[in-house]
Design an enzyme around this catalytic site. Sequence first.
Site, mmCIF file in Angstrom:
data_model
loop_
_atom_site.group_PDB
_atom_site.id
_atom_site.type_symbol
_atom_site.label_atom_id
_atom_site.label_comp_id
_atom_site.label_asym_id
_atom_site.label_seq_id
_atom_site.Cartn_x
_atom_site.Cartn_y
_atom_site.Cartn_z
ATOM 1 N N ASP A 189 46.138 -57.164 -84.174
ATOM 2 C CA ASP A 189 46.180 -57.878 -82.899
ATOM 3 C C ASP A 189 46.972 -59.150 -83.140
ATOM 4 O OD1 ASP A 189 45.458 -58.649 -80.214
ATOM 5 O OD2 ASP A 189 44.013 -60.039 -81.075
ATOM 6 N N SER A 190 47.204 -59.915 -82.075
ATOM 7 C CA SER A 190 47.910 -61.182 -82.239
ATOM 8 C C SER A 190 47.027 -62.262 -82.873
ATOM 9 C CB SER A 190 48.401 -61.670 -80.874
ATOM 10 O OG SER A 190 47.296 -61.828 -80.013
ATOM 11 N N TYR A 203 50.897 -63.079 -77.654
ATOM 12 C CA TYR A 203 51.926 -62.069 -77.386
ATOM 13 C C TYR A 203 52.145 -61.896 -75.875
ATOM 14 C CZ TYR A 203 51.921 -59.980 -82.158
ATOM 15 O OH TYR A 203 52.054 -59.720 -83.495
ATOM 16 N N GLY A 204 51.074 -62.146 -75.133
ATOM 17 C CA GLY A 204 51.014 -61.698 -73.735
ATOM 18 C C GLY A 204 52.036 -62.296 -72.807
ATOM 19 N N CYS A 214 45.055 -54.470 -79.302
ATOM 20 C CA CYS A 214 45.728 -55.471 -78.478
ATOM 21 C C CYS A 214 46.147 -54.796 -77.173
ATOM 22 C CB CYS A 214 46.954 -55.996 -79.235
ATOM 23 S SG CYS A 214 47.955 -57.126 -78.259
ATOM 24 N N THR A 272 48.072 -55.979 -74.886
ATOM 25 C CA THR A 272 49.491 -56.213 -74.595
ATOM 26 C C THR A 272 50.363 -55.207 -75.345
ATOM 27 O OG1 THR A 272 48.932 -58.554 -74.423
ATOM 28 C CG2 THR A 272 51.268 -57.994 -74.584
ATOM 29 N N GLU A 291 41.189 -68.591 -78.969
ATOM 30 C CA GLU A 291 41.740 -68.917 -80.294
ATOM 31 C C GLU A 291 41.291 -70.308 -80.752
ATOM 32 O OE1 GLU A 291 43.697 -67.143 -82.600
ATOM 33 O OE2 GLU A 291 43.338 -65.377 -81.371
ATOM 34 N N CYS A 339 42.272 -57.404 -72.257
ATOM 35 C CA CYS A 339 42.858 -58.034 -73.446
ATOM 36 C C CYS A 339 41.722 -58.156 -74.448
ATOM 37 C CB CYS A 339 43.391 -59.408 -73.079
ATOM 38 S SG CYS A 339 43.716 -60.499 -74.475
ATOM 39 N N THR A 340 41.981 -57.822 -75.700
ATOM 40 C CA THR A 340 40.879 -57.752 -76.669
ATOM 41 C C THR A 340 40.296 -59.123 -77.009
ATOM 42 O OG1 THR A 340 42.531 -57.675 -78.433
ATOM 43 C CG2 THR A 340 41.581 -55.576 -77.705
ATOM 44 N N HIS A 341 40.970 -60.194 -76.599
ATOM 45 C CA HIS A 341 40.355 -61.524 -76.789
ATOM 46 C C HIS A 341 39.218 -61.758 -75.792
ATOM 47 C CE1 HIS A 341 43.903 -62.521 -79.187
ATOM 48 N NE2 HIS A 341 43.361 -63.698 -79.482
HETATM 49 N N1 DGL Z 1 44.511 -59.713 -77.695
HETATM 50 C C1 DGL Z 1 45.756 -59.320 -77.180
HETATM 51 C C2 DGL Z 1 45.665 -58.434 -75.987
HETATM 52 O O1 DGL Z 1 44.754 -57.641 -76.004
HETATM 53 C C3 DGL Z 1 46.876 -60.298 -77.162
HETATM 54 C C4 DGL Z 1 46.679 -61.580 -76.485
HETATM 55 C C5 DGL Z 1 47.912 -62.402 -76.634
HETATM 56 O O2 DGL Z 1 48.327 -62.585 -77.772
HETATM 57 O O3 DGL Z 1 48.459 -62.836 -75.609
HETATM 58 O O4 DGL Z 1 46.440 -58.443 -75.073
#
Ligand code: DGL
Length: 275
Positions: free
Chosen positions: A10-11, A42-43, A73, A75, A152, A186-188
């Site tokens: 993931d990011s 990344y998004g 992730c 994204t 984060e 999003c996994t965050h």
């Molecule tokens: N956790 C990631 C996702 O599921 C990326 C979030 C990011 O880096 O913007 O989209």
Amino acid sequence: MDNRAIGVFDSGLGGLTAVRQLHRLMPDEHIIYFGDTGRVPYGSRSRRTIVEYTRQDTAFLLSHALKAIVVACGTVSSVALGTVQQEVSVPMVGVVQPACRRAVRETRNRKIGIIGTKGTIQSGSYEAGLHTLDPSVQTIARACPLFVPLVENGRFRIGDRVAEMVVEEYLKEIRDFGVDTLILGCTHYPLLADIIRSYMGEEVHLIDPGAEAAAYTKTFVEPCQPGNGRTEYYVSDDPDSFGQYASMFLGEPKRVQAELIDIASYGTIQKGNKR
Ligand code: DGL
């Protein structure tokens, strides 16, 4: 038995939602996690950049012997997976399809909300996945770009007034639409689940895509020999801060030790990883 590892990336911290579930469901597996903490988020990046990062993340993981890669992730799963999975011979599991399958199983009123990064929401990946499974579902989607920086920076606990205000602003329209199921696309975002649940109401099903991808992975990988379970963590910046939040999130009593790597040096995907 197949003692090769499962790669997860993931990011940043978000992919730990998949690792936590892998630990629960498959405690004997050897897991190699990469969090691209030097290049998060990344998004908000272009498709071209996300594909390039995905190739490098995949190439790093493939420098180990792997039997599967979990793309933890939303994204990457939405924007780059279709391209990069054709370039490797190890199965790559994204989060979108498993999350959509769960959402369609859970919803009763056929109203499903989707939240994710800008890239994920613009791609329409979750809507497409849901409508393929059930054309009658009604969807409402919203990008929540401030969620990833909050997570984060460790700002995800209930009582954090900034995080609570941001959740309210992003989710008001979705709540008013009357969804009974919300894909945390999003996994965050599952790290914000307590705040989101308290705003949306206990009756709304929250779908955790990393956990769903992990559960799906269990259905097809050949298991490791018992007693093999261990996880290695790699990041592209600030291993200390990652280790601190990772331990807390995974519920590990011991602090997670992450190793710093130079992700930009992993340019080419090695294809020779066939079983
Ligand atoms: N956790 C990631 C996702 O599921 C990326 C979030 C990011 O880096 O913007 O989209």
